[in-house]
Scaffold this motif. Structure first.
Motif, PDB file in Angstrom:
ATOM      1  N   THR A 356       8.044 -49.908 -45.053  1.00  0.00           N
ATOM      2  CA  THR A 356       6.815 -50.184 -44.307  1.00  0.00           C
ATOM      3  C   THR A 356       5.650 -49.893 -45.234  1.00  0.00           C
ATOM      4  O   THR A 356       5.488 -48.775 -45.715  1.00  0.00           O
ATOM      5  CB  THR A 356       6.720 -49.322 -43.043  1.00  0.00           C
ATOM      6  N   ALA A 357       4.832 -50.902 -45.488  1.00  0.00           N
ATOM      7  CA  ALA A 357       3.833 -50.801 -46.551  1.00  0.00           C
ATOM      8  C   ALA A 357       2.800 -49.710 -46.307  1.00  0.00           C
ATOM      9  O   ALA A 357       2.379 -49.036 -47.243  1.00  0.00           O
ATOM     10  CB  ALA A 357       3.138 -52.154 -46.736  1.00  0.00           C
ATOM     11  N   ASN A 358       2.371 -49.541 -45.057  1.00  0.00           N
ATOM     12  CA  ASN A 358       1.248 -48.630 -44.805  1.00  0.00           C
ATOM     13  C   ASN A 358       1.671 -47.237 -44.341  1.00  0.00           C
ATOM     14  O   ASN A 358       0.917 -46.534 -43.691  1.00  0.00           O
ATOM     15  CB  ASN A 358       0.248 -49.239 -43.817  1.00  0.00           C
ATOM     16  N   PHE A 359       2.892 -46.810 -44.729  1.00  0.00           N
ATOM     17  CA  PHE A 359       3.310 -45.427 -44.510  1.00  0.00           C
ATOM     18  C   PHE A 359       3.282 -44.684 -45.844  1.00  0.00           C
ATOM     19  O   PHE A 359       3.972 -45.072 -46.789  1.00  0.00           O
ATOM     20  CB  PHE A 359       4.748 -45.350 -43.962  1.00  0.00           C
ATOM     21  N   ARG A 360       2.483 -43.617 -45.905  1.00  0.00           N
ATOM     22  CA  ARG A 360       2.515 -42.753 -47.093  1.00  0.00           C
ATOM     23  C   ARG A 360       2.618 -41.278 -46.740  1.00  0.00           C
ATOM     24  O   ARG A 360       2.903 -40.452 -47.611  1.00  0.00           O
ATOM     25  CB  ARG A 360       1.256 -42.976 -47.957  1.00  0.00           C
ATOM     26  N   GLN A 361       2.408 -40.952 -45.497  1.00  0.00           N
ATOM     27  CA  GLN A 361       2.393 -39.560 -45.067  1.00  0.00           C
ATOM     28  C   GLN A 361       3.460 -39.331 -43.992  1.00  0.00           C
ATOM     29  O   GLN A 361       3.891 -40.273 -43.331  1.00  0.00           O
ATOM     30  CB  GLN A 361       1.021 -39.187 -44.499  1.00  0.00           C
ATOM     31  N   PRO A 362       3.881 -38.074 -43.793  1.00  0.00           N
ATOM     32  CA  PRO A 362       4.764 -37.781 -42.655  1.00  0.00           C
ATOM     33  C   PRO A 362       4.091 -38.200 -41.347  1.00  0.00           C
ATOM     34  O   PRO A 362       2.857 -38.199 -41.240  1.00  0.00           O
ATOM     35  CB  PRO A 362       4.937 -36.261 -42.720  1.00  0.00           C
ATOM     36  N   SER A 363       4.883 -38.543 -40.359  1.00  0.00           N
ATOM     37  CA  SER A 363       4.310 -39.008 -39.096  1.00  0.00           C
ATOM     38  C   SER A 363       3.610 -37.879 -38.338  1.00  0.00           C
ATOM     39  O   SER A 363       2.740 -38.130 -37.516  1.00  0.00           O
ATOM     40  CB  SER A 363       5.391 -39.634 -38.215  1.00  0.00           C
ATOM     41  N   CYS A 364       4.004 -36.632 -38.618  1.00  0.00           N
ATOM     42  CA  CYS A 364       3.344 -35.488 -37.987  1.00  0.00           C
ATOM     43  C   CYS A 364       3.580 -34.249 -38.828  1.00  0.00           C
ATOM     44  O   CYS A 364       4.451 -34.231 -39.709  1.00  0.00           O
ATOM     45  CB  CYS A 364       3.824 -35.280 -36.556  1.00  0.00           C
ATOM     46  N   GLU A 365       2.846 -33.197 -38.549  1.00  0.00           N
ATOM     47  CA  GLU A 365       2.977 -31.955 -39.314  1.00  0.00           C
ATOM     48  C   GLU A 365       4.272 -31.218 -38.974  1.00  0.00           C
ATOM     49  O   GLU A 365       4.894 -30.601 -39.830  1.00  0.00           O
ATOM     50  CB  GLU A 365       1.775 -31.043 -39.036  1.00  0.00           C
ATOM     51  N   LYS A 366       4.696 -31.330 -37.719  1.00  0.00           N
ATOM     52  CA  LYS A 366       5.861 -30.570 -37.257  1.00  0.00           C
ATOM     53  C   LYS A 366       7.127 -30.903 -38.031  1.00  0.00           C
ATOM     54  O   LYS A 366       7.950 -30.029 -38.306  1.00  0.00           O
ATOM     55  CB  LYS A 366       6.068 -30.838 -35.760  1.00  0.00           C
ATOM     56  N   GLN A 367       7.268 -32.167 -38.402  1.00  0.00           N
ATOM     57  CA  GLN A 367       8.525 -32.603 -39.011  1.00  0.00           C
ATOM     58  C   GLN A 367       8.787 -31.955 -40.369  1.00  0.00           C
ATOM     59  O   GLN A 367       9.934 -31.887 -40.822  1.00  0.00           O
ATOM     60  CB  GLN A 367       8.558 -34.119 -39.170  1.00  0.00           C
ATOM     61  N   LYS A 368       7.741 -31.459 -41.025  1.00  0.00           N
ATOM     62  CA  LYS A 368       7.935 -30.846 -42.334  1.00  0.00           C
ATOM     63  C   LYS A 368       8.853 -29.632 -42.246  1.00  0.00           C
ATOM     64  O   LYS A 368       9.626 -29.355 -43.161  1.00  0.00           O
ATOM     65  CB  LYS A 368       6.585 -30.449 -42.930  1.00  0.00           C
ATOM     66  N   LYS A 369       8.773 -28.899 -41.141  1.00  0.00           N
ATOM     67  CA  LYS A 369       9.605 -27.708 -40.967  1.00  0.00           C
ATOM     68  C   LYS A 369      10.760 -27.924 -40.000  1.00  0.00           C
ATOM     69  O   LYS A 369      11.817 -27.310 -40.145  1.00  0.00           O
ATOM     70  CB  LYS A 369       8.744 -26.538 -40.478  1.00  0.00           C
ATOM     71  N   GLN A 370      10.571 -28.809 -39.019  1.00  0.00           N
ATOM     72  CA  GLN A 370      11.579 -28.963 -37.970  1.00  0.00           C
ATOM     73  C   GLN A 370      12.336 -30.279 -38.052  1.00  0.00           C
ATOM     74  O   GLN A 370      13.297 -30.484 -37.311  1.00  0.00           O
ATOM     75  CB  GLN A 370      10.916 -28.840 -36.597  1.00  0.00           C
ATOM     76  N   GLY A 371      11.914 -31.172 -38.942  1.00  0.00           N
ATOM     77  CA  GLY A 371      12.544 -32.479 -39.019  1.00  0.00           C
ATOM     78  C   GLY A 371      11.988 -33.439 -37.990  1.00  0.00           C
ATOM     79  O   GLY A 371      11.194 -33.058 -37.119  1.00  0.00           O
ATOM     80  N   LEU A 372      12.406 -34.685 -38.068  1.00  0.00           N
ATOM     81  CA  LEU A 372      11.975 -35.682 -37.087  1.00  0.00           C
ATOM     82  C   LEU A 372      12.775 -35.514 -35.804  1.00  0.00           C
ATOM     83  O   LEU A 372      13.963 -35.171 -35.845  1.00  0.00           O
ATOM     84  CB  LEU A 372      12.134 -37.088 -37.650  1.00  0.00           C
ATOM     85  N   CYS A 373      12.142 -35.768 -34.684  1.00  0.00           N
ATOM     86  CA  CYS A 373      12.754 -35.526 -33.377  1.00  0.00           C
ATOM     87  C   CYS A 373      14.010 -36.386 -33.185  1.00  0.00           C
ATOM     88  O   CYS A 373      14.006 -37.582 -33.464  1.00  0.00           O
ATOM     89  CB  CYS A 373      11.766 -35.824 -32.262  1.00  0.00           C
ATOM     90  N   ALA A 374      15.065 -35.770 -32.682  1.00  0.00           N
ATOM     91  CA  ALA A 374      16.288 -36.501 -32.372  1.00  0.00           C
ATOM     92  C   ALA A 374      16.096 -37.311 -31.097  1.00  0.00           C
ATOM     93  O   ALA A 374      15.540 -36.814 -30.121  1.00  0.00           O
ATOM     94  CB  ALA A 374      17.450 -35.535 -32.209  1.00  0.00           C
ATOM     95  N   GLY A 375      16.554 -38.560 -31.112  1.00  0.00           N
ATOM     96  CA  GLY A 375      16.525 -39.380 -29.910  1.00  0.00           C
ATOM     97  C   GLY A 375      15.158 -39.859 -29.488  1.00  0.00           C
ATOM     98  O   GLY A 375      14.994 -40.406 -28.406  1.00  0.00           O
ATOM     99  N   LYS A 376      14.142 -39.648 -30.321  1.00  0.00           N
ATOM    100  CA  LYS A 376      12.792 -40.099 -29.995  1.00  0.00           C
ATOM    101  C   LYS A 376      12.230 -40.901 -31.158  1.00  0.00           C
ATOM    102  O   LYS A 376      12.666 -40.761 -32.296  1.00  0.00           O
ATOM    103  CB  LYS A 376      11.881 -38.905 -29.701  1.00  0.00           C
TER     104      LYS A 376
END
Length: 622
Positions: A356-376
């Motif tokens: 995806t061309a316009n993604f350069r950053q994590p989608s949120c701050e939480k994921q840096k420590k907790q990962g991306l949400c499962a099932g969402k």
């Protein structure tokens, strides 16, 4: 060294008695960072290993596989940039006529199920030589999986192929660690703790420990609900922060997937793209017409990996992962300068993109420590409240690329996530996208319009596209440009009925969109949508999902999306009748298709007949 050696003579000239590793691929040899074979080969070379490339070996004899002799440490085997079955067959299971990854687009230079065939051949010839399989084909088939071409469940490709180890995902760090340990004399059987790999052991030798167990191969073969459960568990553990070990029994053996390897850091990703690629195909192919696949990427730049959009029909989330890794500005500019030095460069950088061309950053701050949400999902059906939207860094890179000497235009041709873009409160990037980076047409992927189908796809609802479309045309008009959107649309996705396809046709007519191409849903291994196709169940809710299965229904859905094409008229009429929407067949402005001459004559005759009956009754009453 320019290209890596592809013949025994080249190895001898280099003074090697044998290569350390032989990298086997189903593609022609293209030494460009858009090709996984090139990346793995150059990474191994960077760490000091002697690497030979065996591209498109003839699997019907031993000759090509014995070309270099036995490697010191092992074979790295992949099918190439795409699944070999997808490369060979259309969604209708018909043989393709051309292969862009082969010289001169020639078909037949690799086998069906290339990873499996190559691995078995190597094990026949060199039974004690380690075989490590990887790349997209192996990665997506690492568990028991539904195979569309056989229309049945196949076992993990690791067990099916007889290979010793499987790397999944983007395999640089796995490959480095495996190579290091083989070089140190460690037997391949003991390399069972590398993240981002799968191995298999006899059940009696498996040491139980913390792990997520999927339904077994035998269970998923017998029961589609068990297959759906298995799919959900596998998808939910594909996160490098919170992902756990996953196991799946296959008879008297157990497949073990170690947790995912963390994505490369920015420094590591920069290093991968700084390797000394020749950035073209090997000259041996010149007389054969070259390798056409280079044309799309020769003057393009990949700036990121991963995609938190995670559409259900896309394999990126299961292969690359949802976490974003982006190259530094300096790395991208260095590559751009190399492009401008290419004698074939005409001043146009065709793309600065990625999954995806316009993604350069994590989608949120939480994921840096907790990962991306499962099932969402971060963007569907609506953007998550925690979503962080920022185009400033990408915008700055594009501005600097535009300012380089010899660069006339910089285009963005890979996917733009419009639903992410419209969430940006600062519209500077949107304005500059429209002004500088669209070559008359911008490709976007709404895919469908009805909420039920979009939910099955894991896509945002159509209101996001309409909002984007309105602003795109507004900004284009303000800039004095006549520009168009080219929508990607998908027919026959699980969840789509004929009535949904009719609604999409009406939407296209209302929005004055006429897609030149429509993609039928293609059930490739490892995706949530393929699970839905096979089981008829949503793996996250276990609710039933309508699945278009017959060739006839698929053809009608596809025709509805191009209702305006004259040759589709009969199919569109049949589809409208089947959907109970005969009211859309006619001459009125609200109709999708005109009736055939036969239908018109039949209608006239029917009216005349009714008129005669009416006349007789009137006469009798008198």
């Amino acid at each position: 060294m320019p290209f890596l050696p592809i013949t025994k003579e080249e190895i001898t000239a280099l003074g090697w008695d044998a290569p350390d590793f032989i990298v086997v691929t189903g593609d022609a040899y293209v030494d460009h960072p858009s090709f996984g074979t090139a990346i793995i080969s150059r990474v191994l070379e960077y760490f000091g290993y002697h690497v030979a490339v065996l591209a498109q070996p003839d699997w019907r004899t031993d000759k090509d596989f014995t070309r270099f002799g036995k490697p010191k440490y092992g074979f790295m085997v992949g099918s190439g940039n795409i699944d070999s079955m997808v490369a060979h067959y259309t969604v209708a299971r018909r043989p393709r006529k051309e292969d862009a990854y082969s010289p001169g687009k020639k078909m037949g230079l690799r086998p069906d199920r290339a990873v499996l065939v190559y691995s078995k051949k190597i094990k026949e010839i060199y039974p004690d030589s380690p075989v490590i399989i990887g790349g997209l084909e192996a990665s997506l088939r690492r568990f028991a999986h539904y195979d569309y071409w056989d229309d049945k469940i196949r076992p993990s490709i690791l067990l099916d192929s007889g290979a010793d180890l499987l790397t999944y995902g983007m395999g640089e760090n796995q490959t480095i660690e495996i190579a290091r340990r083989l070089y140190a004399g460690e037997p391949i059987e003991s390399i069972t703790d590398v993240r981002g790999t799968c191995y298999a052991v006899p059940t009696k030798e498996y040491r139980p420990g913390p792990a997520v167990e999927c339904p077994s191969f035998e269970q998923v073969c017998r029961n589609k609900k068990e297959y759906a459960v298995s799919c959900r568990k596998q998808q939910d553990e594909q996160d490098a922060v919170r992902g756990r070990k996953v196991i799946q029994r296959h008879g008297d053996r157990i497949l073990v997937q170690n947790p995912p390897m963390p994505p490369l850091t920015q420094k590591e990703l920069d290093a991968v793209y700084d390797l000394p690629y020749m950035r073209t195909y090997h000259p041996v192919y010149e007389s054969m017409g070259g390798v056409p696949a280079i044309q799309e990427v020769e003057f393009s730049i990949t700036h990121n990996r991963g995609c938190f959009g995670a559409c259900n029909f896309c394999s990126i989330a299961f292969h690359q992962g949802r976490a974003i890794t982006a190259r530094s500005e300096d790395s991208i500019l260095r590559e751009a300068k190399k492009l401008t030095e290419n004698p074939h460069f005409k001043g146009y950088i065709h793309d600065v993109g990625g999954p995806t061309a316009n993604f350069r950053q994590p989608s949120c701050e939480k994921q840096k420590k907790q990962g991306l949400c499962a099932g969402k999902k971060c963007l569907a059906p609506k953007p998550c409240p925690a979503l962080c939207v920022d185009h400033s860094e990408y915008l700055d890179i594009l501005r600097k690329l535009r300012a380089l000497p010899k660069v006339k235009r910089v285009f963005i041709r890979s996917g733009i996530r419009f639903d992410y873009l419209i969430e940006d409160k600062d519209d500077t990037f949107f304005r500059e996208l429209v002004k500088y980076h669209v070559s008359g047409q911008l490709k976007v992927a709404p895919e469908h319009c009805t909420p039920e189908v979009l939910d099955s796809m894991g896509k945002p609802h159509i209101e996001a596209f309409l909002k984007f479309q309105k602003k795109f045309f507004k900004l284009s008009k303000e800039d004095g440009k006549e520009q168009y959107l080219v929508p990607y649309l998908m027919s026959s996705h699980p969840g789509s009925t004929l009535k949904d396809a009719v609604e999409l046709a009406l939407f296209l007519k209302r929005e004055h969109l006429r897609p030149e191409q429509v993609q039928d849903f293609y059930p490739t291994p490892g995706t949530i949508s393929t699970c839905m196709f096979y089981t008829g169940l949503d793996p996250y809710t276990l609710k039933e999902v309508n699945v278009p299965r017959t060739d006839r229904e698929k053809a009608m859905q596809r025709a509805l999306l191009q209702y305006f094409v004259p040759k589709n008229r009969d199919l569109v009429i049949s589809a409208l009748k089947a959907a109970g929407r005969s009211d859309l067949i006619g001459m009125g402005s609200e109709c999708l298709v005109r009736p055939t001459p036969e239908m018109q004559r039949s209608k006239v005759q029917s009216r005349e007949k009714r008129g005669k009956w009416s006349s007789k009754k009137t006469t009798k009453r008198r």
